[in-house]
Design an enzyme around this catalytic site. Structure first.
Site, PDB file in Angstrom:
ATOM      1  CG  ASP A  95      -2.079   0.968   1.075  1.00 44.73           C
ATOM      2  OD1 ASP A  95      -2.061   1.769   0.109  1.00 44.73           O
ATOM      3  OD2 ASP A  95      -2.990   0.939   1.918  1.00 44.73           O
ATOM      4  CB  ALA A  96       3.483   2.315  -2.146  1.00 40.68           C
ATOM      5  CE  LYS A  97      -3.922   4.723   0.150  1.00 37.68           C
ATOM      6  NZ  LYS A  97      -3.266   3.975   1.239  1.00 37.68           N
ATOM      7  NE  ARG A  98       5.963   5.025  -4.035  1.00 29.57           N
ATOM      8  CZ  ARG A  98       6.075   5.124  -2.717  1.00 29.57           C
ATOM      9  NH1 ARG A  98       5.085   5.620  -2.004  1.00 29.57           N
ATOM     10  NH2 ARG A  98       7.165   4.749  -2.093  1.00 29.57           N
TER      11      ARG A  98
END
Ligand SMILES: O=c1ccn([C@@H]2O[C@H](COP(=O)(O)O)[C@@H](O)[C@H]2O)c(=O)[nH]1
Length: 280
Positions: A95-98
């Protein structure tokens, strides 16, 4: 050809049910677990969660921010945690939301989804704010490697709706629905489930975003918002209807706050409730 992410996710959902355990080493949780506020602490926390989750659920979702706050040593800890999770047979959703322009998205995909990359995950959360087309290069890296992405569409936090329910230049189309249409156009599912998914919070009412079951039929869904944010396992059926079987139901604090001695039993209890809801 090796299995697609969608096929691997389908197998995990069948074998272990929908619960996806979050690995979120909040500062308060490190204290409660008696672990230090440093890279050693987040590594140990993550490895203990992996140990408890292995064989009980199909997927884990490490929250990258809690590792990133310790810089390179935090990332090294995350590498160890993700590698242990994958070795234990868990699907890992980073869950890095790049999110960025296309060529830069390819770089993010190389970092998180390329086989053999130090931070290799099975799927990555991405932001569509630069437009659905900007995600295409990431998907070009992901799909041949059997990896997936989950694109933020209707997030679980209350602040998201003001943007995501907004109308696009197509009559009746919300921003979230536009994201969903873009995602569907970028994928060619191998089985009944694609590899390019959406993040749809368990706390939202899909009707407010015009996200109907027919449109999302083959789309894997990552649903945070269960547990600490208020949604209950029963909301999986109530909120996702015919799509419930395509959902990874994410819980972090509600499980992690059980502490190291009770986490395995808590995962068993929560997983059983979801299996019950799904009629398993
Ligand atoms: O819409 C979204 C997208 C991601 N998240 C993330 O999920 C977990 C939720 O943690 P809880 O403790 O179960 O509330 C966290 O990592 C968020 O960053 C989300 O909540 N909503």
């Amino acid at each position: 050809m090796s299995a697609s992410f969608g096929e691997r996710l389908r197998a995990a959902l069948r074998a272990r049910g929908p619960l996806c355990v979050g690995i979120d080493p909040h500062a308060a949780l490190l204290d409660a677990w008696g672990l230090p506020q440093d890279p050693v602490g987040v590594r140990e926390f993550g490895l203990r969660v992996v140990d408890a989750a292995a064989g009980r659920v199909g997927a884990v979702k490490p929250q990258v921010s809690f590792f990133e706050r310790f810089g390179s040593r935090g990332f090294a800890a995350l590498e160890d945690v993700m590698s242990a999770a994958r070795a234990a047979g868990l699907l890992v959703v980073a869950d890095a939301k790049r999110g960025d322009i296309g060529t830069t998205m390819a770089g993010y995909a190389q970092a998180w989804l390329a086989p053999g990359a130090p931070l290799e995950a099975d799927a990555l959360t991405v932001s569509p704010y630069l437009g659905g087309g900007a995600l295409a290069e990431a998907i070009t890296v992901a799909l041949p490697a059997g990896k997936g992405v989950f694109v933020l569409a209707a997030t679980s936090n209350p602040e998201g709706a003001a943007v995501q329910r907004g109308r696009t230049d197509v009559v009746g189309e919300s921003v979230a629905l536009r994201v969903a249409r873009d995602v569907i156009a970028l994928d060619a599912p191998h089985g009944d489930l694609g590899s390019v998914g959406l993040v749809i919070g368990a706390t939202i009412d899909r009707a407010d975003f015009s996200l109907d079951d027919a449109t999302l039929r083959t789309v894997p869904l990552l649903a945070p918002g269960f547990g600490a944010q208020g949604a209950a396992p029963e909301d999986l059926r109530a909120g996702f209807g015919t799509l419930a079987g395509n959902v990874l139901a994410c819980e972090s604090r509600s499980i992690l706050s059980a502490g190291p001695d009770r986490i395995a039993a808590t995962i068993d209890e929560r997983a059983a409730r979801y299996q019950e809801v799904m009629g398993g």
